[in-house]
Design a protein around this motif. Sequence first.
Motif, PDB file in Angstrom:
ATOM      1  N   MET A   1      -2.028  13.720  -3.768  1.00  0.00           N
ATOM      2  CA  MET A   1      -1.472  13.537  -2.445  1.00  0.00           C
ATOM      3  C   MET A   1      -0.606  14.745  -2.118  1.00  0.00           C
ATOM      4  N   GLU A   2      -0.645  15.122  -0.871  1.00  0.00           N
ATOM      5  CA  GLU A   2       0.139  16.270  -0.431  1.00  0.00           C
ATOM      6  C   GLU A   2       1.188  15.816   0.580  1.00  0.00           C
ATOM      7  N   PHE A   3       2.388  16.387   0.451  1.00  0.00           N
ATOM      8  CA  PHE A   3       3.492  16.060   1.345  1.00  0.00           C
ATOM      9  C   PHE A   3       4.010  17.347   1.954  1.00  0.00           C
ATOM     10  N   ALA A   4       4.188  17.353   3.274  1.00  0.00           N
ATOM     11  CA  ALA A   4       4.544  18.565   4.010  1.00  0.00           C
ATOM     12  C   ALA A   4       5.953  19.050   3.721  1.00  0.00           C
ATOM     13  N   ASN A   5       6.869  18.108   3.357  1.00  0.00           N
ATOM     14  CA  ASN A   5       8.255  18.500   3.131  1.00  0.00           C
ATOM     15  C   ASN A   5       8.978  17.429   2.314  1.00  0.00           C
ATOM     16  N   GLU A   6      10.262  17.681   2.063  1.00  0.00           N
ATOM     17  CA  GLU A   6      11.069  16.762   1.257  1.00  0.00           C
ATOM     18  C   GLU A   6      11.175  15.387   1.905  1.00  0.00           C
ATOM     19  N   SER A   7      11.299  15.332   3.211  1.00  0.00           N
ATOM     20  CA  SER A   7      11.399  14.049   3.919  1.00  0.00           C
ATOM     21  C   SER A   7      10.144  13.206   3.715  1.00  0.00           C
ATOM     22  N   ALA A   8       8.986  13.823   3.781  1.00  0.00           N
ATOM     23  CA  ALA A   8       7.724  13.104   3.580  1.00  0.00           C
ATOM     24  C   ALA A   8       7.610  12.609   2.138  1.00  0.00           C
ATOM     25  N   LEU A   9       8.051  13.414   1.196  1.00  0.00           N
ATOM     26  CA  LEU A   9       8.050  13.014  -0.216  1.00  0.00           C
ATOM     27  C   LEU A   9       8.947  11.800  -0.420  1.00  0.00           C
ATOM     28  N   GLN A  10      10.139  11.842   0.155  1.00  0.00           N
ATOM     29  CA  GLN A  10      11.068  10.729   0.013  1.00  0.00           C
ATOM     30  C   GLN A  10      10.558   9.470   0.703  1.00  0.00           C
ATOM     31  N   ALA A  11       9.904   9.624   1.856  1.00  0.00           N
ATOM     32  CA  ALA A  11       9.352   8.465   2.567  1.00  0.00           C
ATOM     33  C   ALA A  11       8.279   7.789   1.721  1.00  0.00           C
ATOM     34  N   TYR A  12       7.458   8.591   1.042  1.00  0.00           N
ATOM     35  CA  TYR A  12       6.448   8.015   0.156  1.00  0.00           C
ATOM     36  C   TYR A  12       7.116   7.255  -0.998  1.00  0.00           C
ATOM     37  N   ALA A  13       8.120   7.865  -1.618  1.00  0.00           N
ATOM     38  CA  ALA A  13       8.819   7.218  -2.726  1.00  0.00           C
ATOM     39  C   ALA A  13       9.468   5.914  -2.273  1.00  0.00           C
ATOM     40  N   GLU A  14       9.954   5.903  -1.038  1.00  0.00           N
ATOM     41  CA  GLU A  14      10.555   4.693  -0.470  1.00  0.00           C
ATOM     42  C   GLU A  14       9.516   3.577  -0.365  1.00  0.00           C
ATOM     43  N   ARG A  15       8.313   3.910   0.081  1.00  0.00           N
ATOM     44  CA  ARG A  15       7.221   2.914   0.154  1.00  0.00           C
ATOM     45  C   ARG A  15       6.848   2.419  -1.240  1.00  0.00           C
ATOM     46  N   LEU A  16       6.794   3.322  -2.182  1.00  0.00           N
ATOM     47  CA  LEU A  16       6.457   2.961  -3.560  1.00  0.00           C
ATOM     48  C   LEU A  16       7.498   1.996  -4.128  1.00  0.00           C
ATOM     49  N   ALA A  17       8.766   2.242  -3.836  1.00  0.00           N
ATOM     50  CA  ALA A  17       9.856   1.414  -4.354  1.00  0.00           C
ATOM     51  C   ALA A  17       9.720  -0.045  -3.924  1.00  0.00           C
ATOM     52  N   GLU A  18       9.162  -0.278  -2.755  1.00  0.00           N
ATOM     53  CA  GLU A  18       8.991  -1.642  -2.264  1.00  0.00           C
ATOM     54  C   GLU A  18       8.077  -2.458  -3.165  1.00  0.00           C
ATOM     55  N   GLN A  19       7.235  -1.793  -3.945  1.00  0.00           N
ATOM     56  CA  GLN A  19       6.288  -2.471  -4.830  1.00  0.00           C
ATOM     57  C   GLN A  19       6.798  -2.626  -6.264  1.00  0.00           C
ATOM     58  N   LEU A  20       7.944  -2.021  -6.569  1.00  0.00           N
ATOM     59  CA  LEU A  20       8.440  -2.023  -7.945  1.00  0.00           C
ATOM     60  C   LEU A  20       8.992  -3.379  -8.352  1.00  0.00           C
ATOM     61  N   ALA A 139      -1.772  -1.829 -17.473  1.00  0.00           N
ATOM     62  CA  ALA A 139      -2.386  -2.597 -16.377  1.00  0.00           C
ATOM     63  C   ALA A 139      -1.422  -2.833 -15.215  1.00  0.00           C
ATOM     64  N   ASN A 140      -0.144  -3.031 -15.492  1.00  0.00           N
ATOM     65  CA  ASN A 140       0.825  -3.321 -14.429  1.00  0.00           C
ATOM     66  C   ASN A 140       1.014  -2.153 -13.479  1.00  0.00           C
ATOM     67  N   TYR A 141       0.569  -0.974 -13.861  1.00  0.00           N
ATOM     68  CA  TYR A 141       0.816   0.211 -13.051  1.00  0.00           C
ATOM     69  C   TYR A 141      -0.392   0.636 -12.223  1.00  0.00           C
ATOM     70  N   GLN A 142      -1.518  -0.031 -12.369  1.00  0.00           N
ATOM     71  CA  GLN A 142      -2.718   0.325 -11.597  1.00  0.00           C
ATOM     72  C   GLN A 142      -2.475   0.185 -10.094  1.00  0.00           C
ATOM     73  N   ALA A 143      -1.858  -0.910  -9.677  1.00  0.00           N
ATOM     74  CA  ALA A 143      -1.608  -1.123  -8.244  1.00  0.00           C
ATOM     75  C   ALA A 143      -0.616  -0.102  -7.705  1.00  0.00           C
ATOM     76  N   LEU A 144       0.386   0.265  -8.501  1.00  0.00           N
ATOM     77  CA  LEU A 144       1.366   1.257  -8.050  1.00  0.00           C
ATOM     78  C   LEU A 144       0.692   2.614  -7.835  1.00  0.00           C
ATOM     79  N   ALA A 145      -0.225   2.952  -8.709  1.00  0.00           N
ATOM     80  CA  ALA A 145      -0.903   4.240  -8.601  1.00  0.00           C
ATOM     81  C   ALA A 145      -1.760   4.321  -7.327  1.00  0.00           C
ATOM     82  N   ALA A 146      -2.064   3.161  -6.734  1.00  0.00           N
ATOM     83  CA  ALA A 146      -2.905   3.133  -5.529  1.00  0.00           C
ATOM     84  C   ALA A 146      -2.084   3.148  -4.229  1.00  0.00           C
ATOM     85  N   VAL A 147      -0.743   3.071  -4.326  1.00  0.00           N
ATOM     86  CA  VAL A 147       0.086   3.059  -3.120  1.00  0.00           C
ATOM     87  C   VAL A 147      -0.027   4.399  -2.402  1.00  0.00           C
ATOM     88  N   ARG A 148      -0.243   4.340  -1.099  1.00  0.00           N
ATOM     89  CA  ARG A 148      -0.358   5.559  -0.296  1.00  0.00           C
ATOM     90  C   ARG A 148       0.669   5.583   0.788  1.00  0.00           C
TER      91      ARG A 148
END
Length: 148
Positions: A1-20, A139-148
């Motif tokens: 996955m490619e992120f244009a800047n730091e804000s986009a990277l952080q926004a992705y991490a924020e979405r990922l955190a919702e699944q943790l 196995a618990n991390y397969q779904a996390l790896a699919a978060v976009r």
Amino acid sequence: MEFANESALQAYAERLAEQLQPGAVLLLDGDLGAGKTSFTKGLARGLGIQEVIKSPTFTIVREYESGRLPLYHMDIYRLENGGAADLGLEEYFEGDGVSVVEWPQFLGVAMPEAYLLVQITKDPADDAKRNIKLSAHGANYQALAAVR
């Protein structure tokens, strides 16, 4: 996955955190300045943590307890010559929070069995862009790896 800047990277991490879930372990791999702490700032926001996230380079572990789940941010670069096994990191990995480890190659025998590896690299053509590759280990991390 490619992120244009730091804000986009952080926004992705924020979405990922919702699944943790409790006990999640994320290993952040990347060169100095790749964006590991920046990624962690996004995770913290996604967990509802309002505190300022700082690199734990000199403290090794910073604990943030104010979110939906506790966040344990670790930077084990200073343990490049060993010592990670003596810190009791498994208590964090098996605990009720989210463990984020920068420089996981220095974990040695303390490496957990299951985790999500987040490899962050700078785009050689554009210093603001970051690329991320996710690898699920367990196995618990397969779904996390699919978060976009």
